[in-house]
Design an enzyme around this catalytic site. Structure first.
Site, short mmCIF file in Angstrom:
data_model
loop_
_atom_site.label_atom_id
_atom_site.label_comp_id
_atom_site.label_asym_id
_atom_site.label_seq_id
_atom_site.Cartn_x
_atom_site.Cartn_y
_atom_site.Cartn_z
CG PHE A 1 37.15 38.42 32.07
CD1 PHE A 1 35.94 38.79 32.62
CD2 PHE A 1 37.50 37.07 32.10
CE1 PHE A 1 35.08 37.86 33.18
CE2 PHE A 1 36.64 36.13 32.65
CZ PHE A 1 35.43 36.52 33.19
CD GLU A 2 40.88 45.61 31.08
OE1 GLU A 2 40.16 46.62 30.95
OE2 GLU A 2 41.55 45.36 32.10
CD GLN A 3 42.75 38.83 24.44
OE1 GLN A 3 43.70 38.70 23.69
NE2 GLN A 3 41.92 37.83 24.71
NE ARG B 1 40.46 48.68 32.55
CZ ARG B 1 41.27 48.73 33.62
NH1 ARG B 1 41.46 49.88 34.26
NH2 ARG B 1 41.88 47.64 34.05
#
Length: 536
Positions: free
Chosen positions: A364-366, A343
């Site tokens: 969280f999501e980088q 991702r």
């Protein structure tokens, strides 16, 4: 014997745990929120070390999404029972405030390269666990004990309980075997057995400038444990001008010839503010046994130069690293928190593609892929191909410590779609972690074409550069204070920021469309600078 200059693992390699198997030495160190989890280096001579694996590579072993800065994997313990490697680690979900959420696990493998097992959950009563293999075949699990009712400290001692590896759980009674000393904040326990004595090595004094190694011993594994007559056996707390500061959290190993060494964490502060940009590094000290007590040679203050069996090849330390992506992502790189790498990045057609996700400060999501800063001064360079349509899409080159402190040269766009270069930094607002407003003036660039991005760090001075097709590099923005990329400026002024500075590539798309950015290569070039008096 030849002298090796400390640290032996420069740049963010904290909480070392060492084990010897035959003629091979292995050191495991903490990785905190950086993925994959746990760094393991290998050596045959205690002088030259090579990163061989990061064993926590899949979601079933480690998922750190949502964990704050300096949480994640704390203080791994690597051991070998004559048959298998055992790795114990804590996954910290929260560390600030009144409570800590600390989950302890064990994985094992037949060889250091793996395959490493899925984790066995052990407990959550504290952190810094370790596993001791007694000579009668029993395995013992120890960790520091938390008690949130204790004020101002929640460090309640060291707890021991048997671990049944067949059943995969703790069994039998448990006991608090050591409350620590007046140094306070007892943690980081390791057990050993020698000449009928059980030895308990712990870290005390916190992780800042009063850090220390404490040794105690008992004839019975359950205690009571008597403290070393010259405690602490290692510390820089009374030597403010020593090259190695914040020394503590150690582990012991013996060579095949019977020589004893202590590996420990330490830092090399720079600037008048005593800032540790390279974080907590791994150093080594020779030690001797006298009257069944261990003493650090020339201790307790750690030495900058130490006798070891090998001779270090310093040319490797000063070599330029040019990373390309034909064979995937080089092992020097890590990313933040997520096990779902597909991702956030892919390597294809010899390039690294980052998929724009959340902002550079996300927990969280980088999409941020970076390597450790291992020198006080260096150059970095990359080439990016990125076509943003507005100001919510940005990608580029970053010097990064945590969400509170970073410098980020981005390719982005104005709200009208005109592409531009913009420097985003939280420097001036430390310790709040807010973006420095107003931002530096943007530089308009053509809407098509690759852009070369570069930076130089010389001591505490950071300068960004950019170059368009067929043009040389040009300076952009002011000279920034790179020393804030340090433990002391990571959101906690003492005892709370645990990693180190990184440099790498990042991409964000807070429109939610995952706009990709493609990077051709990445260069990390060490530089020798007159102010870096403690560089190895």
């Amino acid at each position: 014997m030849p002298l090796v200059r400390n640290p032996i693992l420069p740049g963010f390699n904290a909480d070392p745990s060492i084990v010897r198997v035959g003629n091979n030495y292995y050191i495991a160190t903490s990785t905190f929120e950086w993925y994959p989890g746990v760094q393991i280096h290998h050596s045959r001579d205690l002088a030259n070390w090579e990163l061989v694996t990061r064993p926590l590579t899949r979601k079933s072993q480690l998922d750190m999404r949502g964990e704050p800065d300096s949480c994640g994997v704390w203080a791994p313990c690597l051991t070998h029972d004559g048959d298998r490697f055992w790795l114990v680690y804590t996954d910290v979900k929260r560390k600030d405030g009144s409570f800590k959420d600390t989950h302890n696990y064990i994985v094992s493998a037949p060889s250091i390269e793996g395959p490493w097992s899925d984790p066995v959950y052990v407990n959550s009563s504290g952190f810094d666990p370790s596993l001791f293999h007694d000579d009668d075949g029993k395995k013992w699990f120890i960790n520091m004990l938390q008690d949130h009712r204790r004020r101002p400290r929640a460090f309640a001692g060291i707890v021991l309980q048997e671990f049944d590896s067949s059943a995969g759980k703790l069994v039998g009674p448990k006991k608090n075997i050591f409350l620590g000393t007046d140094l306070d904040l007892v943690e980081g326990p390791h057990l050993y057995k020698r000449n009928g004595w059980y030895y308990l090595l712990t870290a005390e004094g916190g992780t800042a400038y009063h850090h220390a190694c404490t040794l105690a011993r008992s004839r019975d594994i359950w205690g009571p444990y008597d403290v070393h007559p010259e405690n602490p056996i290692l510390s820089s707390k009374d030597a403010p001008f020593a090259a190695l500061q914040r020394a503590g959290h150690g582990d012991i190993v013996e060579t095949p010839e019977g020589r004893t060494y202590l590996v420990h964490l330490a830092s090399r502060p720079t600037t008048q503010e005593r800032r540790c940009v390279l974080g907590r590094e791994t150093a080594i000290q020779e030690a001797i046994w006298r009257d069944d007590w261990l003493f650090v040679k020339k201790g307790p203050v750690p030495s900058l130069h130490v006798d070891v069996p090998g001779v270090r090849d310093d040319s490797r330390y000063w070599a330029e690293h040019r990373y390309t992506f034909e064979n995937g992502l080089h092992k020097d790189f890590q990313w933040l928190r997520t096990p779902e790498t597909e991702r956030i990045f892919a390597t294809q057609d010899g390039k690294l593609t980052l998929f724009g996700r959340e902002t550079i400060g996300s927990w969280f999501e980088q999409a941020l892929v970076a390597r450790r800063q291992t020198h006080f001064s260096y150059d970095a360079e990359t080439v990016v191909d990125f076509s943003p349509t507005d100001e919510r899409q940005f990608a580029g080159l970053t010097a990064y410590y945590c969400r509170y402190n970073f410098f980020y040269l981005t390719v982005t766009a104005h709200s009208d779609g005109q592409r531009e270069l913009l420097i985003i930094t939280s420097e001036a607002s430390w310790p709040d972690g807010k973006i420095n407003m107003p931002l530096a003036d943007p530089v308009q660039i053509p809407n098509e074409g690759k852009v070369k991005l570069a930076l130089t760090i010389r001591g505490r001075q950071l300068q960004f550069f950019y170059g368009l097709d067929g043009e040389g590099l040009k300076k952009i923005g002011p000279v920034y204070d790179a020393s804030i990329l340090s433990d002391e400026c990571g959101g906690h002024q003492a005892h709370g920021s645990f990693t180190g500075a990184f440099v790498g590539m990042a991409c964000s798309d807070i429109n939610g469309t995952a706009l990709p950015a493609s990077f051709d290569y990445f260069i990390y070039r060490p530089a020798q600078h007159v102010t870096d008096r403690y560089d190895v």
